[in-house]
Design a protein around this motif. Structure first.
Motif, PDB file in Angstrom:
ATOM      1  N   GLU A  38       0.835  -1.209   0.000  1.00  0.00           N
ATOM      2  CA  GLU A  38       0.000   0.000   0.000  1.00  0.00           C
ATOM      3  C   GLU A  38       0.867   1.255   0.000  1.00  0.00           C
ATOM      4  O   GLU A  38       0.627   2.197  -0.767  1.00  0.00           O
ATOM      5  CB  GLU A  38      -0.927  -0.011   1.222  1.00  0.00           C
ATOM      6  CG  GLU A  38      -1.957  -1.133   1.209  1.00  0.00           C
ATOM      7  CD  GLU A  38      -2.670  -1.276   2.529  1.00  0.00           C
ATOM      8  OE1 GLU A  38      -2.425  -0.438   3.436  1.00  0.00           O
ATOM      9  OE2 GLU A  38      -3.463  -2.225   2.676  1.00  0.00           O
ATOM     10  N   ARG A  39       1.878   1.276   0.847  1.00  0.00           N
ATOM     11  CA  ARG A  39       2.760   2.445   0.929  1.00  0.00           C
ATOM     12  C   ARG A  39       3.624   2.579  -0.316  1.00  0.00           C
ATOM     13  O   ARG A  39       3.863   3.690  -0.803  1.00  0.00           O
ATOM     14  CB  ARG A  39       3.632   2.359   2.172  1.00  0.00           C
ATOM     15  CG  ARG A  39       2.854   2.599   3.470  1.00  0.00           C
ATOM     16  CD  ARG A  39       3.667   2.196   4.679  1.00  0.00           C
ATOM     17  NE  ARG A  39       4.992   2.800   4.673  1.00  0.00           N
ATOM     18  CZ  ARG A  39       6.043   2.298   5.304  1.00  0.00           C
ATOM     19  NH1 ARG A  39       5.923   1.159   5.962  1.00  0.00           N
ATOM     20  NH2 ARG A  39       7.204   2.921   5.275  1.00  0.00           N
ATOM     21  N   ALA A  40       4.096   1.444  -0.850  1.00  0.00           N
ATOM     22  CA  ALA A  40       4.924   1.491  -2.056  1.00  0.00           C
ATOM     23  C   ALA A  40       4.134   2.001  -3.249  1.00  0.00           C
ATOM     24  O   ALA A  40       4.659   2.758  -4.080  1.00  0.00           O
ATOM     25  CB  ALA A  40       5.496   0.110  -2.352  1.00  0.00           C
ATOM     26  N   ARG A  41       2.865   1.633  -3.326  1.00  0.00           N
ATOM     27  CA  ARG A  41       2.021   2.137  -4.418  1.00  0.00           C
ATOM     28  C   ARG A  41       1.782   3.633  -4.280  1.00  0.00           C
ATOM     29  O   ARG A  41       1.759   4.365  -5.277  1.00  0.00           O
ATOM     30  CB  ARG A  41       0.680   1.402  -4.433  1.00  0.00           C
ATOM     31  CG  ARG A  41       0.746  -0.047  -4.840  1.00  0.00           C
ATOM     32  CD  ARG A  41      -0.630  -0.691  -4.769  1.00  0.00           C
ATOM     33  NE  ARG A  41      -1.553  -0.078  -5.718  1.00  0.00           N
ATOM     34  CZ  ARG A  41      -2.863  -0.271  -5.695  1.00  0.00           C
ATOM     35  NH1 ARG A  41      -3.414  -1.022  -4.745  1.00  0.00           N
ATOM     36  NH2 ARG A  41      -3.641   0.290  -6.601  1.00  0.00           N
ATOM     37  N   ARG A  42       1.629   4.058  -3.065  1.00  0.00           N
ATOM     38  CA  ARG A  42       1.308   5.475  -2.824  1.00  0.00           C
ATOM     39  C   ARG A  42       2.534   6.371  -2.937  1.00  0.00           C
ATOM     40  O   ARG A  42       2.485   7.429  -3.576  1.00  0.00           O
ATOM     41  CB  ARG A  42       0.679   5.618  -1.433  1.00  0.00           C
ATOM     42  CG  ARG A  42       0.226   7.044  -1.108  1.00  0.00           C
ATOM     43  CD  ARG A  42      -0.359   7.116   0.285  1.00  0.00           C
ATOM     44  NE  ARG A  42       0.632   6.872   1.317  1.00  0.00           N
ATOM     45  CZ  ARG A  42       0.591   5.877   2.185  1.00  0.00           C
ATOM     46  NH1 ARG A  42      -0.405   4.996   2.151  1.00  0.00           N
ATOM     47  NH2 ARG A  42       1.539   5.723   3.096  1.00  0.00           N
ATOM     48  N   ASP A  43       3.654   5.929  -2.351  1.00  0.00           N
ATOM     49  CA  ASP A  43       4.812   6.807  -2.199  1.00  0.00           C
ATOM     50  C   ASP A  43       6.045   6.359  -2.973  1.00  0.00           C
ATOM     51  O   ASP A  43       7.064   7.047  -2.963  1.00  0.00           O
ATOM     52  CB  ASP A  43       5.183   6.924  -0.713  1.00  0.00           C
ATOM     53  CG  ASP A  43       4.030   7.427   0.135  1.00  0.00           C
ATOM     54  OD1 ASP A  43       3.271   8.292  -0.352  1.00  0.00           O
ATOM     55  OD2 ASP A  43       3.867   6.947   1.273  1.00  0.00           O
ATOM     56  N   GLY A  44       5.966   5.186  -3.629  1.00  0.00           N
ATOM     57  CA  GLY A  44       7.133   4.650  -4.332  1.00  0.00           C
ATOM     58  C   GLY A  44       7.825   3.590  -3.503  1.00  0.00           C
ATOM     59  O   GLY A  44       7.810   3.647  -2.258  1.00  0.00           O
ATOM     60  N   PRO A  45       8.449   2.604  -4.159  1.00  0.00           N
ATOM     61  CA  PRO A  45       9.072   1.495  -3.424  1.00  0.00           C
ATOM     62  C   PRO A  45      10.118   1.923  -2.411  1.00  0.00           C
ATOM     63  O   PRO A  45      10.231   1.312  -1.330  1.00  0.00           O
ATOM     64  CB  PRO A  45       9.692   0.648  -4.543  1.00  0.00           C
ATOM     65  CG  PRO A  45       8.855   0.954  -5.740  1.00  0.00           C
ATOM     66  CD  PRO A  45       8.483   2.391  -5.619  1.00  0.00           C
ATOM     67  N   GLU A  46      10.903   2.959  -2.710  1.00  0.00           N
ATOM     68  CA  GLU A  46      11.956   3.358  -1.782  1.00  0.00           C
ATOM     69  C   GLU A  46      11.398   3.848  -0.453  1.00  0.00           C
ATOM     70  O   GLU A  46      12.113   3.836   0.565  1.00  0.00           O
ATOM     71  CB  GLU A  46      12.828   4.447  -2.414  1.00  0.00           C
ATOM     72  CG  GLU A  46      13.664   3.970  -3.583  1.00  0.00           C
ATOM     73  CD  GLU A  46      14.621   2.848  -3.195  1.00  0.00           C
ATOM     74  OE1 GLU A  46      15.113   2.843  -2.048  1.00  0.00           O
ATOM     75  OE2 GLU A  46      14.861   1.970  -4.041  1.00  0.00           O
ATOM     76  N   ALA A  47      10.133   4.230  -0.439  1.00  0.00           N
ATOM     77  CA  ALA A  47       9.534   4.723   0.799  1.00  0.00           C
ATOM     78  C   ALA A  47       9.410   3.637   1.863  1.00  0.00           C
ATOM     79  O   ALA A  47       9.269   3.941   3.056  1.00  0.00           O
ATOM     80  CB  ALA A  47       8.155   5.334   0.510  1.00  0.00           C
ATOM     81  N   VAL A  48       9.450   2.373   1.441  1.00  0.00           N
ATOM     82  CA  VAL A  48       9.299   1.276   2.409  1.00  0.00           C
ATOM     83  C   VAL A  48      10.628   0.593   2.700  1.00  0.00           C
ATOM     84  O   VAL A  48      10.656  -0.460   3.345  1.00  0.00           O
ATOM     85  CB  VAL A  48       8.265   0.238   1.920  1.00  0.00           C
ATOM     86  CG1 VAL A  48       6.907   0.884   1.715  1.00  0.00           C
ATOM     87  CG2 VAL A  48       8.727  -0.441   0.635  1.00  0.00           C
ATOM     88  N   ALA A  49      11.728   1.172   2.249  1.00  0.00           N
ATOM     89  CA  ALA A  49      13.032   0.519   2.402  1.00  0.00           C
ATOM     90  C   ALA A  49      13.342   0.174   3.859  1.00  0.00           C
ATOM     91  O   ALA A  49      13.780  -0.940   4.175  1.00  0.00           O
ATOM     92  CB  ALA A  49      14.132   1.392   1.810  1.00  0.00           C
ATOM     93  N   ALA A  50      13.125   1.125   4.760  1.00  0.00           N
ATOM     94  CA  ALA A  50      13.437   0.878   6.167  1.00  0.00           C
ATOM     95  C   ALA A  50      12.563  -0.233   6.743  1.00  0.00           C
ATOM     96  O   ALA A  50      13.038  -1.085   7.512  1.00  0.00           O
ATOM     97  CB  ALA A  50      13.275   2.160   6.976  1.00  0.00           C
ATOM     98  N   SER A  51      11.296  -0.249   6.353  1.00  0.00           N
ATOM     99  CA  SER A  51      10.392  -1.288   6.844  1.00  0.00           C
ATOM    100  C   SER A  51      10.767  -2.656   6.293  1.00  0.00           C
ATOM    101  O   SER A  51      10.649  -3.678   6.981  1.00  0.00           O
ATOM    102  CB  SER A  51       8.949  -0.953   6.457  1.00  0.00           C
ATOM    103  OG  SER A  51       8.525   0.244   7.075  1.00  0.00           O
ATOM    104  N   VAL A  52      11.227  -2.690   5.046  1.00  0.00           N
ATOM    105  CA  VAL A  52      11.665  -3.952   4.452  1.00  0.00           C
ATOM    106  C   VAL A  52      12.899  -4.471   5.181  1.00  0.00           C
ATOM    107  O   VAL A  52      12.993  -5.664   5.499  1.00  0.00           O
ATOM    108  CB  VAL A  52      11.942  -3.779   2.947  1.00  0.00           C
ATOM    109  CG1 VAL A  52      12.658  -5.006   2.380  1.00  0.00           C
ATOM    110  CG2 VAL A  52      10.638  -3.543   2.196  1.00  0.00           C
ATOM    111  N   VAL A  53      13.847  -3.590   5.466  1.00  0.00           N
ATOM    112  CA  VAL A  53      15.039  -3.999   6.217  1.00  0.00           C
ATOM    113  C   VAL A  53      14.639  -4.566   7.573  1.00  0.00           C
ATOM    114  O   VAL A  53      15.170  -5.589   8.023  1.00  0.00           O
ATOM    115  CB  VAL A  53      16.009  -2.816   6.384  1.00  0.00           C
ATOM    116  CG1 VAL A  53      17.114  -3.165   7.380  1.00  0.00           C
ATOM    117  CG2 VAL A  53      16.613  -2.428   5.043  1.00  0.00           C
ATOM    118  N   ALA A  54      13.688  -3.921   8.234  1.00  0.00           N
ATOM    119  CA  ALA A  54      13.237  -4.407   9.543  1.00  0.00           C
ATOM    120  C   ALA A  54      12.624  -5.802   9.421  1.00  0.00           C
ATOM    121  O   ALA A  54      12.874  -6.675  10.260  1.00  0.00           O
ATOM    122  CB  ALA A  54      12.236  -3.427  10.135  1.00  0.00           C
ATOM    123  N   ALA A  55      11.832  -6.023   8.370  1.00  0.00           N
ATOM    124  CA  ALA A  55      11.207  -7.330   8.178  1.00  0.00           C
ATOM    125  C   ALA A  55      12.257  -8.398   7.879  1.00  0.00           C
ATOM    126  O   ALA A  55      12.187  -9.525   8.401  1.00  0.00           O
ATOM    127  CB  ALA A  55      10.192  -7.255   7.039  1.00  0.00           C
TER     128      ALA A  55
END
Length: 222
Positions: A38-55
């Motif tokens: 949802e966030r990647a669609r709205r703000d671009g994939p790089e916007a979730v980079a920190a959350s992906v690293v956490a996961a």
């Protein structure tokens, strides 16, 4: 153990079934976070980079020897994070992209989500450069498909995708950009190969989990 990072719970039984059929004994651990897409669609994939690293870090802490990201929209972000988490991180669609390039130069990418088109096309072009093969990538959004997926109309979703595949002409191979699209291959009546990511992606993930490295067909981005 192979961890899988999903952005929809529909992928869990799909990959469990593939594991049972082709990789018996492989332990899978599923991590589902729909908010990432949802966030990647709205703000671009790089916007979730920190959350992906956490996961990814969480998956490694739980014992993962490799992680497979099954979301094509954020797959590149997941790959780029591999160096910081200490285990191979694979995107599910890279083996499919390499296979598409091997079939022929005229590749059509079908996607139900617009956010998936550009990352998938870029991945295919990257694999073509790596293989030193020519490629011409076209993309097409399957209009109306994602709304059916979100409404829980799985049959309608796959029917739209199969119909879109059947209407394609002038290509050597069709790529289904999202893992959830894979079952549409069964009902598509098209003369060129239709490639989907779950089976080859899981095979690459299983190899990485066993061997502790990603192998020659899977690469991390920096």
């Amino acid at each position: 153990m192979l961890a899988l990072l999903h952005t929809s719970p529909v992928h869990v039984p799909v990959f469990d079934a593939l594991r049972d059929a082709a990789h018996p004994g492989l332990e899978l651990r599923h991590h589902v976070d729909a908010g990432l897409l949802e966030r990647a669609r709205r703000d671009g994939p790089e916007a979730v980079a920190a959350s992906v690293v956490a996961a990814l870090t969480r998956a490694v802490a739980e014992g993962a020897r490799a992680v497979l990201c099954t979301c094509s929209t954020i797959g590149g972000v997941a790959e780029a994070a591999a160096a910081g988490v200490g285990v191979p991180v694979l995107r599910v669609d890279r083996p499919m992209a390499a296979a598409a390039v091997a079939v022929g130069p005229r590749v059509l990418v079908l996607a139900a989500l617009e956010s998936t088109l550009a990352p998938t096309a870029a991945l295919i072009e990257e694999e073509a450069r790596r293989a030193e093969r020519p490629v011409e990538v076209r993309t097409r959004l399957v209009e109306g498909a994602w709304s059916r997926f979100e409404a829980g109309d799985g049959e309608g979703y796959l029917r739209r995708i199969a119909e879109a595949a059947d209407s394609v002409t002038g290509v050597d191979v069709i790529v289904l950009a999202q893992a959830s699209m894979a079952p549409a291959r069964e009902s598509a009546n098209v003369r060129v190969p239709v490639l989907a990511s779950p089976a080859p992606g899981l095979a690459a993930g299983a190899a990485a989990a066993r061997l502790g490295h990603s192998g020659p067909a899977v690469h991390t981005a920096g």
